[in-house]
Design a protein around this motif. Structure first.
Motif, PDB file in Angstrom:
ATOM      1  N   ASN A 107      11.957 -41.259  11.691  1.00  0.00           N
ATOM      2  CA  ASN A 107      11.311 -40.134  11.023  1.00  0.00           C
ATOM      3  C   ASN A 107      12.050 -38.830  11.319  1.00  0.00           C
ATOM      4  OD1 ASN A 107       9.662 -38.247   9.865  1.00  0.00           O
ATOM      5  ND2 ASN A 107       7.771 -38.981  10.811  1.00  0.00           N
ATOM      6  N   PRO A 108      12.861 -38.336  10.373  1.00  0.00           N
ATOM      7  CA  PRO A 108      13.637 -37.107  10.611  1.00  0.00           C
ATOM      8  C   PRO A 108      12.780 -35.848  10.683  1.00  0.00           C
ATOM      9  CG  PRO A 108      13.859 -37.806   8.340  1.00  0.00           C
ATOM     10  CD  PRO A 108      13.108 -38.894   9.035  1.00  0.00           C
ATOM     11  N   ILE A 109      11.515 -35.946  10.290  1.00  0.00           N
ATOM     12  CA  ILE A 109      10.639 -34.778  10.357  1.00  0.00           C
ATOM     13  C   ILE A 109      10.492 -34.301  11.793  1.00  0.00           C
ATOM     14  CG2 ILE A 109       8.268 -33.965   9.937  1.00  0.00           C
ATOM     15  CD1 ILE A 109       8.164 -35.872   7.536  1.00  0.00           C
ATOM     16  N   ARG A 110      10.604 -35.212  12.728  1.00  0.00           N
ATOM     17  CA  ARG A 110      10.505 -34.838  14.140  1.00  0.00           C
ATOM     18  C   ARG A 110      11.682 -33.945  14.540  1.00  0.00           C
ATOM     19  NH1 ARG A 110      10.026 -40.311  17.244  1.00  0.00           N
ATOM     20  NH2 ARG A 110       9.537 -38.947  19.017  1.00  0.00           N
ATOM     21  N   LEU A 111      12.849 -34.177  13.955  1.00  0.00           N
ATOM     22  CA  LEU A 111      13.994 -33.296  14.210  1.00  0.00           C
ATOM     23  C   LEU A 111      13.752 -31.907  13.640  1.00  0.00           C
ATOM     24  CD1 LEU A 111      17.177 -35.461  13.491  1.00  0.00           C
ATOM     25  CD2 LEU A 111      16.587 -34.364  15.665  1.00  0.00           C
TER      26      LEU A 111
ATOM     27  N   PRO B 164      18.070 -36.864   0.172  1.00  0.00           N
ATOM     28  CA  PRO B 164      18.087 -36.467  -1.252  1.00  0.00           C
ATOM     29  C   PRO B 164      17.104 -35.337  -1.545  1.00  0.00           C
ATOM     30  CG  PRO B 164      17.036 -38.620  -0.957  1.00  0.00           C
ATOM     31  CD  PRO B 164      17.668 -38.272   0.337  1.00  0.00           C
ATOM     32  N   THR B 165      17.513 -34.431  -2.411  1.00  0.00           N
ATOM     33  CA  THR B 165      16.646 -33.312  -2.763  1.00  0.00           C
ATOM     34  C   THR B 165      15.623 -33.735  -3.811  1.00  0.00           C
ATOM     35  OG1 THR B 165      18.129 -32.579  -4.529  1.00  0.00           O
ATOM     36  CG2 THR B 165      18.471 -31.633  -2.320  1.00  0.00           C
ATOM     37  N   ILE B 166      14.513 -33.014  -3.798  1.00  0.00           N
ATOM     38  CA  ILE B 166      13.475 -33.256  -4.795  1.00  0.00           C
ATOM     39  C   ILE B 166      13.993 -32.923  -6.184  1.00  0.00           C
ATOM     40  CG2 ILE B 166      11.221 -32.451  -5.628  1.00  0.00           C
ATOM     41  CD1 ILE B 166      10.445 -31.970  -2.724  1.00  0.00           C
ATOM     42  N   SER B 167      14.833 -31.891  -6.284  1.00  0.00           N
ATOM     43  CA  SER B 167      15.232 -31.336  -7.578  1.00  0.00           C
ATOM     44  C   SER B 167      16.057 -32.277  -8.437  1.00  0.00           C
ATOM     45  CB  SER B 167      15.992 -30.025  -7.371  1.00  0.00           C
ATOM     46  OG  SER B 167      17.081 -30.230  -6.493  1.00  0.00           O
ATOM     47  N   ASN B 168      16.990 -33.037  -7.827  1.00  0.00           N
ATOM     48  CA  ASN B 168      17.808 -33.935  -8.664  1.00  0.00           C
ATOM     49  C   ASN B 168      18.169 -35.255  -7.999  1.00  0.00           C
ATOM     50  OD1 ASN B 168      19.774 -33.189  -6.829  1.00  0.00           O
ATOM     51  ND2 ASN B 168      21.146 -32.230  -8.327  1.00  0.00           N
ATOM     52  N   GLY B 169      17.645 -35.518  -6.803  1.00  0.00           N
ATOM     53  CA  GLY B 169      17.888 -36.809  -6.157  1.00  0.00           C
ATOM     54  C   GLY B 169      19.192 -36.905  -5.394  1.00  0.00           C
TER      55      GLY B 169
ATOM     56  N   LYS C  12      17.535 -43.282   4.362  1.00  0.00           N
ATOM     57  CA  LYS C  12      17.872 -42.079   3.596  1.00  0.00           C
ATOM     58  C   LYS C  12      16.922 -41.851   2.433  1.00  0.00           C
ATOM     59  CE  LYS C  12      21.680 -40.063   0.871  1.00  0.00           C
ATOM     60  NZ  LYS C  12      23.089 -40.241   0.443  1.00  0.00           N
ATOM     61  N   TYR C  13      16.566 -42.917   1.721  1.00  0.00           N
ATOM     62  CA  TYR C  13      15.786 -42.733   0.500  1.00  0.00           C
ATOM     63  C   TYR C  13      14.282 -42.893   0.699  1.00  0.00           C
ATOM     64  CZ  TYR C  13      20.266 -42.410  -1.738  1.00  0.00           C
ATOM     65  OH  TYR C  13      21.522 -41.985  -2.087  1.00  0.00           O
ATOM     66  N   SER C  14      13.848 -42.826   1.967  1.00  0.00           N
ATOM     67  CA  SER C  14      12.411 -42.795   2.252  1.00  0.00           C
ATOM     68  C   SER C  14      11.925 -41.361   2.459  1.00  0.00           C
ATOM     69  CB  SER C  14      12.102 -43.621   3.508  1.00  0.00           C
ATOM     70  OG  SER C  14      12.286 -44.993   3.245  1.00  0.00           O
ATOM     71  N   PHE C  15      12.862 -40.411   2.326  1.00  0.00           N
ATOM     72  CA  PHE C  15      12.524 -39.004   2.544  1.00  0.00           C
ATOM     73  C   PHE C  15      13.180 -38.147   1.473  1.00  0.00           C
ATOM     74  CE2 PHE C  15      12.314 -41.205   6.537  1.00  0.00           C
ATOM     75  CZ  PHE C  15      11.138 -40.737   7.111  1.00  0.00           C
ATOM     76  N   LEU C  16      12.583 -37.007   1.193  1.00  0.00           N
ATOM     77  CA  LEU C  16      13.147 -36.040   0.258  1.00  0.00           C
ATOM     78  C   LEU C  16      13.248 -34.680   0.945  1.00  0.00           C
ATOM     79  CD1 LEU C  16      11.192 -36.852  -3.043  1.00  0.00           C
ATOM     80  CD2 LEU C  16      13.576 -37.427  -2.531  1.00  0.00           C
ATOM     81  N   TYR C  17      14.259 -33.918   0.547  1.00  0.00           N
ATOM     82  CA  TYR C  17      14.450 -32.574   1.102  1.00  0.00           C
ATOM     83  C   TYR C  17      14.063 -31.551   0.048  1.00  0.00           C
ATOM     84  CZ  TYR C  17      16.552 -28.703   3.639  1.00  0.00           C
ATOM     85  OH  TYR C  17      16.753 -27.526   4.327  1.00  0.00           O
TER      86      TYR C  17
ATOM     87  N   ARG D  63      12.238 -28.060   3.941  1.00  0.00           N
ATOM     88  CA  ARG D  63      11.439 -29.009   4.704  1.00  0.00           C
ATOM     89  C   ARG D  63      11.669 -30.428   4.184  1.00  0.00           C
ATOM     90  NH1 ARG D  63       7.353 -26.351   7.576  1.00  0.00           N
ATOM     91  NH2 ARG D  63       7.297 -28.285   8.764  1.00  0.00           N
ATOM     92  N   ILE D  64      11.475 -31.401   5.092  1.00  0.00           N
ATOM     93  CA  ILE D  64      11.596 -32.820   4.770  1.00  0.00           C
ATOM     94  C   ILE D  64      10.217 -33.366   4.394  1.00  0.00           C
ATOM     95  CG2 ILE D  64      12.039 -35.104   5.766  1.00  0.00           C
ATOM     96  CD1 ILE D  64      14.613 -33.887   5.318  1.00  0.00           C
TER      97      ILE D  64
END
Length: 310
Positions: free
Chosen positions: A170-174, A200-205, A295-300, A306-307
């Protein structure tokens, strides 16, 4: 055997350091832990198996090469048991900072009583830019060595803690780490922030690096892929990646180009760069890791920095 050991960030700098004729032996840390899955147990059999599997699959690294170049050097590090002074030479970029965390974590577990010091990239007083160790003159390197930073126990335990978080799922902890300034790691906070922008960003993946590839390709015409890679290497900031890493990334994005000789973005590539289309579903892969996280379980979220977990 000398009581002093130098651990460097790569072969290129090891060759340079050997010409300075400083006291002590030199070990090269040959890894790229900023890519692929990592485990907290640096140096364990499962750790090296995980790393070889990634490097073999994605960079065609052979078992013989891995044993000769990486494992033999690691075993040499293990055999240097008597050194009570260890000097770490690592640059400011993400590539080096992640390796630095792993090395310190290993030292904490295996060299508890050694005095550990750090020599990092230098700030050019004239240009106010950060220079790599290999770009410094011999006199500048000797000066930095003479004034190297001595890491205390809090520094060492903090680096190990950040490594544990980097290897977590979970990169949110970082993202919640805010006290980098309290420790003797001038570049670690910026490197971790850059790491989080690799999701990956929310805006375009696409992540920041992938968006930059499209942006640089769109800025001016490159006659071939090699020219594009050259531009990317010059404009990558504190990633510290090599040409092979960019070539692999361009390979993932190949459908967004009409051609790479010369380099031209497709209509879809331009739409994704302009964020009027999203490429997440085309890139999604449940076997791609950044540290310990998929990598693809999270979005920036680029607006809030924020993640988000999917």
């Amino acid at each position: 055997m000398s009581s002093l050991l130098h651990i460097t960030n790569g072969d290129r700098f090891t060759e340079r350091l050997s010409t300075l004729e400083l006291k002590g032996d030199i070990i090269t840390w040959r890894e790229m832990l900023c890519e692929g899955k990592t485990l907290t147990t640096v140096g364990s059999e499962s750790f090296w198996k995980t790393r070889f599997d990634f490097l073999n699959k994605n960079y065609k690294v052979s078992k013989s090469w891995f044993i000769e170049k990486t494992l033999k050097e690691y075993r040499s590090l293990c055999n240097h048991k008597q050194q009570d002074q260890i000097v770490l030479w690592f640059d400011h970029d993400l590539f080096c900072q992640v390796n630095l965390l792993a090395v310190i974590s290993w030292l904490l577990a295996n060299r508890k009583y050694a005095q550990i010091s750090l020599v990092s990239s230098g700030l050019d007083p004239k240009t106010k830019t950060i220079r790599e160790l290999t770009s410094l003159t011999d006199d500048e390197l000797r000066e930095m060595y003479a004034h190297r930073v001595m890491l205390n126990q809090d520094d060492i335990e903090f680096a190990d803690y950040v490594w544990q978080l980097y290897c977590s799922n979970n990169p949110i902890r970082l993202e919640h780490l805010t006290d980098f300034k309290d420790y003797n790691f001038s570049f670690l906070g910026a490197a971790i922030a850059r790491h989080l922008r690799r999701f990956p960003t929310i805006s375009n993946g696409l992540n920041e690096m992938e968006n930059n590839i499209l942006a640089v390709a769109a800025e001016r015409q490159h006659k071939n892929k090699a020219a594009l890679v050259g531009s990317l290497l010059q404009q990558q900031g504190n990633l510290g990646f090599a040409d092979t890493q960019y070539e692999r990334a361009i390979g993932r994005l190949k459908p967004l180009f009409t051609g790479l000789n010369p380099v031209r973005l497709s209509r879809k590539g331009k739409a994704i760069l302009e964020e009027s289309n999203n490429y997440y579903s085309a890139l999604q892969d449940n076997e791609v890791y950044l540290g310990g996280a998929l990598k693809y379980s999270f979005l920036y979220n680029t607006e809030s920095n924020r993640i988000l977990k999917l």
